[in-house]
Design a protein around this motif. Structure first.
Motif, short mmCIF file in Angstrom:
data_model
loop_
_atom_site.label_atom_id
_atom_site.label_comp_id
_atom_site.label_asym_id
_atom_site.label_seq_id
_atom_site.Cartn_x
_atom_site.Cartn_y
_atom_site.Cartn_z
N ILE A 179 12.90 -30.68 -38.36
CA ILE A 179 14.03 -29.74 -38.39
C ILE A 179 14.91 -29.97 -37.17
O ILE A 179 16.15 -29.96 -37.27
CB ILE A 179 13.50 -28.29 -38.48
N PHE A 180 14.29 -30.23 -36.03
CA PHE A 180 15.05 -30.51 -34.80
C PHE A 180 15.95 -31.74 -35.01
O PHE A 180 17.13 -31.73 -34.64
CB PHE A 180 14.08 -30.73 -33.63
N GLU A 181 15.40 -32.80 -35.63
CA GLU A 181 16.20 -34.01 -35.90
C GLU A 181 17.43 -33.68 -36.75
O GLU A 181 18.54 -34.16 -36.47
CB GLU A 181 15.36 -35.04 -36.68
N SER A 182 17.23 -32.87 -37.80
CA SER A 182 18.37 -32.52 -38.67
C SER A 182 19.42 -31.74 -37.89
O SER A 182 20.63 -31.98 -38.04
CB SER A 182 17.95 -31.62 -39.84
N LEU A 183 18.97 -30.82 -37.03
CA LEU A 183 19.93 -30.02 -36.25
C LEU A 183 20.72 -30.94 -35.31
O LEU A 183 21.95 -30.85 -35.22
CB LEU A 183 19.18 -28.95 -35.44
N CYS A 184 19.99 -31.84 -34.62
CA CYS A 184 20.66 -32.72 -33.65
C CYS A 184 21.67 -33.62 -34.36
O CYS A 184 22.76 -33.88 -33.83
CB CYS A 184 19.64 -33.59 -32.92
N SER A 185 21.31 -34.08 -35.55
CA SER A 185 22.23 -35.01 -36.20
C SER A 185 23.55 -34.29 -36.54
O SER A 185 24.64 -34.87 -36.39
CB SER A 185 21.53 -35.69 -37.38
N GLU A 186 23.48 -33.03 -36.93
CA GLU A 186 24.72 -32.28 -37.23
C GLU A 186 25.51 -31.99 -35.94
O GLU A 186 26.73 -32.04 -35.93
CB GLU A 186 24.40 -30.96 -37.95
N ILE A 187 24.79 -31.70 -34.86
CA ILE A 187 25.48 -31.42 -33.59
C ILE A 187 26.18 -32.69 -33.09
O ILE A 187 27.35 -32.66 -32.70
CB ILE A 187 24.49 -30.89 -32.53
N ASP A 188 25.45 -33.81 -33.14
CA ASP A 188 26.00 -35.06 -32.62
C ASP A 188 27.28 -35.49 -33.35
O ASP A 188 28.19 -36.04 -32.75
CB ASP A 188 24.94 -36.18 -32.69
N LYS A 189 27.34 -35.18 -34.66
CA LYS A 189 28.55 -35.52 -35.43
C LYS A 189 29.77 -34.78 -34.94
O LYS A 189 30.89 -35.20 -35.15
CB LYS A 189 28.35 -35.09 -36.90
N ARG A 190 29.53 -33.59 -34.35
CA ARG A 190 30.66 -32.71 -34.02
C ARG A 190 30.94 -32.58 -32.53
O ARG A 190 31.98 -32.06 -32.14
CB ARG A 190 30.36 -31.30 -34.54
N MET A 191 30.03 -33.05 -31.68
CA MET A 191 30.12 -32.68 -30.27
C MET A 191 31.22 -33.42 -29.51
O MET A 191 31.72 -32.91 -28.52
CB MET A 191 28.77 -32.89 -29.60
N ASN A 192 31.60 -34.61 -29.97
CA ASN A 192 32.53 -35.39 -29.14
C ASN A 192 33.97 -34.90 -29.16
O ASN A 192 34.44 -34.45 -30.13
CB ASN A 192 32.49 -36.85 -29.57
#
Ligand code: AP5
Ligand code: MG
Length: 192
Positions: A179-192
């Motif tokens: 679940i942590f991996e899924s959360l990080c992948s969504e955050i990384d797409k948007r953080m920049n």
């Protein structure tokens, strides 16, 4: 500054995942549940008022939690971003949060909504109740009341943020790592 709402019903894993997310992304964790429990432990007036609602599995009045978040934002002027856990829980709280963030010239970057079946939620919370000492974990009746309160008042928060295209649903069942991996992948797409 990047601000995240970690959204989901009681027992969906908001607290568990928040711990990992704040350490990975350097965010300030704001959990209204944790703040309220520390007010109760400190036997403050606010804590005494909140306890009567929490013990029944009901939401604490909006003005109380909005005031708490407003102070927390003021007290952390140098934060890189905030991770909101268990807040906002009503449309009024969502609108108040948006206004508070506007004053800081920032906004919510993403609402990550953990999805977990009701039976799994009840199972997790009854299990945690064996050791947590949380008065709202130790009876199935109160756990179910919290879930009903979530459906009646809180699920609308996702609808509110959906109009701004900010909501991403995440499967909240599986291992904590997955679940942590899924959360990080969504955050990384948007953080920049
Ligand atoms: P709050 O403290 O926010 O509690 P909650 O939303 O009911 O949720 P929990 O903290 O119980 O669950 P969680 O989603 O954090 O899951 P966790 O990671 O702990 O609120 C408590 C009360 O305060 C409310 O009822 C209300 O009265 C008041 N309140 C708070 N905020 C408010 C607001 N904004 N407005 C009004 N009132 C407010 O995990 C749960 C369990 O599952 C743990 O044992 C964990 O180890 C386990 N677990 C986690 N992930 C997994 C996994 N992947 N697989 C198996 N088990 C898992
Ligand atoms: Mg929690």
């Amino acid at each position: 500054m990047f601000n995240i709402i970690l959204f989901g019903p009681p027992g969906s894993g908001k607290g568990t995942q928040s711990e990992r997310l704040i350490s990975k992304y350097g965010l300030k964790h704001l959990s209204t549940g944790d703040i309220l429990r520390s007010e109760i432990a400190g036997q403050t007036q606010l804590g005494l008022e909140a306890k009567s609602f929490m013990d029944k599995g009901q939401l604490v009045p909006d003005e109380v939690v909005i005031g708490m978040i407003s102070s927390a934002l003021e007290n952390n002027p140098k934060a890189n971003g905030f991770l909101f856990d268990g807040f906002p829980r009503t449309q009024a709280q969502s609108e108040a949060l948006d206004k508070l963030l506007q004053l800081k010239r920032t906004e919510i970057g993403v609402v990550l909504a953990l999805e977990v079946s009701e039976e799994e939620l009840v199972k997790r919370l009854l299990n945690r109740g064996l050791t947590s000492g949380r008065s709202d974990d130790n009876s199935e009746e109160i756990i179910r009341a919290r879930i009903i309160e979530y459906h009646n008042k809180t699920s609308a928060v996702a609808g509110y943020y959906r109009q701004f295209n900010k909501v991403v649903s995440i499967t909240g069942e599986g291992t904590v790592d997955e679940i942590f991996e899924s959360l990080c992948s969504e955050i990384d797409k948007r953080m920049n």
